[in-house]
Design an enzyme around this catalytic site. Sequence first.
Site, PDB file in Angstrom:
ATOM      1  N   GLU A 221      -0.906   4.816  -6.950  1.00 27.41           N
ATOM      2  CA  GLU A 221      -2.365   4.918  -7.024  1.00 27.41           C
ATOM      3  C   GLU A 221      -2.855   6.090  -6.187  1.00 27.41           C
ATOM      4  O   GLU A 221      -2.329   6.356  -5.098  1.00 27.41           O
ATOM      5  CB  GLU A 221      -3.052   3.650  -6.503  1.00 27.41           C
ATOM      6  CG  GLU A 221      -2.904   2.424  -7.351  1.00 27.41           C
ATOM      7  CD  GLU A 221      -3.724   1.264  -6.797  1.00 27.41           C
ATOM      8  OE1 GLU A 221      -4.734   1.520  -6.100  1.00 27.41           O
ATOM      9  OE2 GLU A 221      -3.359   0.109  -7.058  1.00 27.41           O
TER      10      GLU A 221
ATOM     11  N   GLU B  75      -0.267  -4.387  -3.572  1.00 26.82           N
ATOM     12  CA  GLU B  75      -0.792  -4.072  -2.242  1.00 26.82           C
ATOM     13  C   GLU B  75      -0.751  -5.289  -1.312  1.00 26.82           C
ATOM     14  O   GLU B  75      -1.768  -5.728  -0.775  1.00 26.82           O
ATOM     15  CB  GLU B  75      -2.215  -3.526  -2.337  1.00 26.82           C
ATOM     16  CG  GLU B  75      -2.304  -2.161  -2.992  1.00 26.82           C
ATOM     17  CD  GLU B  75      -3.701  -1.577  -2.999  1.00 26.82           C
ATOM     18  OE1 GLU B  75      -3.831  -0.355  -3.166  1.00 26.82           O
ATOM     19  OE2 GLU B  75      -4.673  -2.356  -2.843  1.00 26.82           O
TER      20      GLU B  75
END
Length: 695
Positions: A322, A162
């Site tokens: 995710e 991320e």
Amino acid sequence: MKQHTRPYRWPAPLPGHTPHIWYGADYNPDQWPESVWDDDIRLMRQAGVNIVSLAIFSWAAIETDDGVFDFDWLDRVIAKLYDAGIAVDLASATASPPMWLTRKHPEILWTDERGETVWPGARQHWRPTSPVFRRYALRLCEAMAEHYKDNPAIVAWHVNNEYGCHNHFDYSDDAMRAFQRWCRHRYGTIDALNKAWGNMFWAQRLNSFDEIIPPRFVGEGNFTNPGRLLDFKRFSSDALKSFFIAERDTLARITPDIPLTTNFMVSAPGASLLDYDDWGREVDFVANDHYFTPGDAHIDELAYSASLVDGIARKRPWFLMEQSTSAVNWRPVNPRKEPGQLIRDSLLHLAMGADAICFFQWRQSNAGAEKFHSSMVPIAGEHTQVFRDVCTLGSMLGALTDEGLLGSTVRQAPAAIIYDADSQWASEHTATPNQKVRHWTEPLDWFSALADHGINADVLPVRAPWDGYDTVIVPCVYLFSEEMAHRLRSFVKRGGHAIVTYYSAIADEQDHLFPGGWPGLLHDVAGVRVEEHCPLTDLYPGALDHLDLSNGTTAHDLADVITGVEDGTRVLATFTAPEHTGMNGLPAITVHPYGEGALAYVGGKLGKDGIATSLPEILDALGIAYTRTGTGDLLRVVRTHSDGTTFEFTFNRSRDMTVDAELHGEPVAASYAETTGDGTASLKPNGVVVTAHRP
């Protein structure tokens, strides 16, 4: 048009295994005693898990001190997973540096716009432009790759994690020097930069690139240079991308046969954290993290975001890295998912092109900042509804694999909605007509409004080709280049249909306003001239807070003062307002023929409901007669094979009622839905049915 620069490569199955829809989660065994690992693998097999992302935040456990590496525990976990037939998406482990590193080199810590150091104690406490941090991170990448280069369990590299989630903007001196180099490369001369940034305003003219500083704090209530700020956001995306490329290339040099990716964070409000479409050219396959929006927008925002990821991937299979099984931990209030949404959300990502469905995380933490974040194995254990749903989903994905879903792609929709990260960045400046107007909200409103009429739309990044679509929607695309205008003009001239909204084509790529009125470069094709904006607000007593339209809708936040209409332009709706406002009777929605096609212009922020009300007349005036996929209570998405096989995913889009649906094909999966033998199904709230049709 920019194209992907790396060849597409998807993670191959383990030796001796056949391709399967990937299914799994982030796995953090280092948070648990080794006695738990065997139980984890038992439950993974029960759930149908076939891949886990490993070692994402494990730097401190792998490099326990400067140059001291311990792979023993990780080797044991990987061996257990491999023996169980579970593949590994192995992280470079560089997402968060260990305490020994920040203690030894505090200069790697990023600083905020006031120059204050962001200290360790959370995650991503590193500056992307630090040469010291890069040296340590690449050393870890090299050690990881050398150690695992011959390990058959590793099917993909998970580079970092991320990027930019917490260290998106860094205002340190390292960042300043890197920003100076970036500007020199972009502009070549300081005179070109001064022109691009409008630096004659407020005496901001620069004599050399060495005088450039990041847009640091300029005082409460003051306004930073919008050109500099826009370029700093571009630079910040590029700085993180440069760091990713350095990690990627280090891993690829040693393990050239293992595909690499990193997890994006594309959501409706977060699609421009980085320029993800630009980043999409640098990964072997696109991966995304997505967390649901609670409430009414849940299903539409998810479908919209997943469609944008599919656009970034250019309709190649992508990886949902995710999502949550239920509640997250980072909102002020964290609602749980409703019954059925765990499976429904996963199948919606699948419908939109994901060939991998994963969660954060496998086992819920019992300590740390994410201990209240839901997981595949909840803190309450395996005897829970969440884990039962996890197992059911695993069985469904297995069945869909057996039915042949892999290899299919999302069928192109009739309409394309354009998203532009640069326009979002520019619209975020604090000196604009109305701070409530941002680019990102309008594409989502159009996506949902079309869905209300049973019309699907693909969400495309601005660089993606759109020539094959019947209709292109340009919603609040604030920045417009000559190339973008040429594309749209040519599209309409050849017979295409376009819908352009307020706050589009306002400025060029450097945020210089177009002179002569708006929509900027599109005057001839749009057939209207906007003289100024009419901000709408209840902030000041007596100010105009809304504008009614003659078609029964209402504009809020912003409307256009349209004072010029070309011959042949048809006015579909006008504003209704007191005479003293100067807005009464002015055009609000128009359609202008151009070449073989036509363009509709919507001159105000109508919101999802107002757009939905206006759509039938707009489409009719454009000469569009779409075949609806059903009522607005159903969302249908189709994946197709080259041999003509189709998989249709039918979702109950309503919030609180059961909906009947006609099915096209044989049911192969269903959740919160009952199918009958007469080709229909009854879908409860959060219900979904998947059918297969073979020619």
